[in-house]
Design an enzyme around this catalytic site. Structure first.
Site, short mmCIF file in Angstrom:
data_model
loop_
_atom_site.label_atom_id
_atom_site.label_comp_id
_atom_site.label_asym_id
_atom_site.label_seq_id
_atom_site.Cartn_x
_atom_site.Cartn_y
_atom_site.Cartn_z
CB CYS A 91 -33.73 -18.93 -24.19
SG CYS A 91 -34.47 -20.45 -24.83
CG HIS A 180 -33.40 -16.71 -28.49
ND1 HIS A 180 -32.22 -16.90 -27.80
CD2 HIS A 180 -34.10 -17.86 -28.39
CE1 HIS A 180 -32.20 -18.13 -27.31
NE2 HIS A 180 -33.34 -18.73 -27.65
CD GLU A 182 -30.28 -13.90 -28.15
OE1 GLU A 182 -29.98 -15.08 -27.95
OE2 GLU A 182 -31.39 -13.42 -27.85
#
Length: 206
Positions: A91, A180, A182
């Site tokens: 990001c 993202h 994660e």
């Protein structure tokens, strides 16, 4: 492997830590909360790889004294790049790496992506996406985007609203993603409920 995660705002390293703990017990992760100021960074000789977290700031705000720590971080990253350290940007980290390499990053409010989106993989041979098919459903939370990729990079994933969703860097072990990876379903739902209650039902669906 000793991995250093540079955290640009509170809790941005939580998903990174959870992901790496699940992946491999042999990985050692150190999260450095840069926003706390006066954080000392380890010698790059002790770092095997670096992960850059997301954050609410934009690269166009770096003259703001509040973000002086990012200017210091950039000097550290430039040394890491010279040493060919593997780096993954997420990001804001994606945008920051591109900015270091000369790209223009802007806020594009009408094209913001907040929620779950389908990302088209445009290079299935990229080390980032090998054996992942041609599309991923991922979590996004950004207003800014890279307008033109830096020279000597390749765009390997895109969406209609944000064509530069992932980059690989020629001659460097550097990879970056606007989305993202994660953030899982549980964490994504928590973020949307807290920060983006006006998101459409479709974009709320993992």
């Amino acid at each position: 492997m000793d991995i250093l995660a540079l955290e640009h705002a509170p809790n941005r390293g939580d998903g990174i830590q959870a992901s790496l703990e699940l992946e491999n017990e042999d990985i050692s992760l150190a999260i450095k909360p840069l926003y706390e100021k006066d954080i000392s960074l380890p010698s790059l000789e002790l770092v095997d790889a670096i992960i850059l977290s997301g954050g609410p700031m934009g690269v166009y705000e770096l003259n703001n004294p509040e973000y002086e720590y990012i200017r210091q971080e950039m000097l550290y990253l430039e040394k890491a790049i010279e040493l060919k350290k593997p780096i993954l940007g997420i990001c804001f980290g994606h945008q920051l790496l591109a900015y270091i390499f000369g790209a223009d990053v802007k806020r594009v409010e009408k094209k913001k992506e907040v929620g779950w989106f389908d990302v088209d993989i445009t290079d299935s041979n990229s080390p980032l996406f090998k054996s992942m098919g041609t599309q991923l459903r991922v979590f996004e939370f950004h207003n800014d985007q890279i307008l033109v990729p830096p020279s000597d990079t390749k765009v390997v994933a895109s969406t209609e609203l944000c064509p530069i969703q992932a980059l690989t860097y020629d001659n460097h072990p550097i990879y970056s993603v606007q989305f993202h990876p994660e953030i899982d379903e549980s964490l994504g739902v928590q973020i949307l409920e807290k920060f983006a209650k006006d998101v459409s039902l479709e974009d709320r669906t993992p």
